[in-house]
Write an enzyme that holds these catalytic residues in place. Structure first.
Site, PDB file in Angstrom:
ATOM      1  N   SER A  15      35.563  30.746  46.151  1.00 41.37           N
ATOM      2  CA  SER A  15      34.198  30.374  45.787  1.00 41.37           C
ATOM      3  C   SER A  15      33.916  28.983  46.331  1.00 41.37           C
ATOM      4  CB  SER A  15      34.034  30.368  44.265  1.00 41.37           C
ATOM      5  OG  SER A  15      32.794  29.802  43.877  1.00 41.37           O
ATOM      6  N   TYR A  25      36.897  27.756  35.578  1.00 37.53           N
ATOM      7  CA  TYR A  25      36.566  28.625  36.709  1.00 37.53           C
ATOM      8  C   TYR A  25      36.745  27.888  38.038  1.00 37.53           C
ATOM      9  CZ  TYR A  25      33.888  31.578  39.882  1.00 37.53           C
ATOM     10  OH  TYR A  25      33.498  32.358  40.938  1.00 37.53           O
TER      11      TYR A  25
END
Length: 279
Positions: free
Chosen positions: A143, A156
């Site tokens: 990501s 995350y």
């Protein structure tokens, strides 16, 4: 050189929707059989039926919760029992939690780390002998969150930074073999991720489609000298690279402002979370 996947079998996690489902369609379109893994068996069966018809490939479905310890070994044992050898692995499954860390659920954070990091590593290790014996790919979905601290999504962001570093290291170790290793980093992507999170605070810029992300991955995999990682989208690339020009302090504070200025101590206590295909 186009990556030839004919006659192989690709194991794709988080395949019930979004980026995982799109990877399944692309692998099938190149003649690869599939093993689709996610929690929602009905969604997997629907996709499997589609691909058996449109691509004429074998598609096996395994319903499993990969966020629990031991899930990777159980999946490996299941496929061994079925006589399935994996030549490509797409580690896509993952989820994110959003909110102030002092209001977070410790059990959910543990599951988040297990799925995004623990199971990803365990699956990669379990299947690496089979991957090295073929000419397929090991793909992880990282990501743009991997490139700077993510206040409000601290766990995350940290897990995706691990995924990026881990995959780039494996890319170097795989040089001289037939295995292609790649980490692809999407930015905001139109999947179920933000629908389940319940907030758009972590969404920055124009959202791409799952197809855009998979296009980026395959363009890189098809290169004669592919890179260890790639960011999907020119703007996302510029934003991620731009963080290198900032001090760590400035990067953290800038990210905090962009992502809604979530703070501990009750100043802006938000606690929403998601479990969906990885962004």
């Amino acid at each position: 050189m186009t990556l030839d996947l004919r006659g192989g079998t690709a194991l794709i996690t988080g395949a019930s929707s979004g980026i995982g489902a799109e990877f399944a369609r692309r692998f099938a379109g190149r003649g690869s059989d599939l093993v689709l893994v996610a929690r929602r068996a009905d969604r997997l069966e629907e996709l499997a039926s589609e691909l058996r018809t449109t691509a004429g490939v074998r598609v096996d479905v395994v319903s499993a919760d990969l966020a629990v310890s031991g899930a990777a070994d159980a999946l490996h044992a299941e496929l061994t029992q079925r006589g399935i050898r994996v030549t490509s692995l797409v580690n896509n499954a993952g989820f994110g939690t959003h909110g102030a860390f002092d209001h977070s659920d410790p059990a959910r954070a543990t599951s988040e780390i297990q799925l995004n990091v623990g199971t990803l590593v365990e699956l990669s290790r379990a299947f690496i002998p089979q991957l090295l014996a073929g000419n397929g790919a090991l793909v992880t979905v990282a990501s743009t969150a991997a490139y700077q601290p993510i206040p409000g999504m601290a766990v995350y962001g940290a897990t995706k930074a691990f995924v990026l570093s881990f995959t780039e290291a494996l890319w170097a170790e795989a040089q001289g073999t037939g295995l292609r290793v790649l980490a692809v980093s999407p930015g905001s992507t139109r999947t179920e991720f933000f629908d389940v999170v319940g907030t758009d605070d972590a969404s920055v810029g124009r959202q791409q489609t799952a197809g855009d992300v998979v296009d980026t991955a395959f363009r890189e995999l098809d290169r004669n000298r592919s890179r260890p990682s790639v960011i999907s989208g020119r703007v996302n690339h510029l934003m991620a690279v731009g963080t290198r020009l900032l001090s760590r302090r400035a990067a953290a504070l800038t990210s905090a402002r962009v992502l809604g200025d979530v703070r501990m101590g009750g100043q802006r206590a938000v606690d929403t979370s998601a479990r969906a295909s990885a962004k």
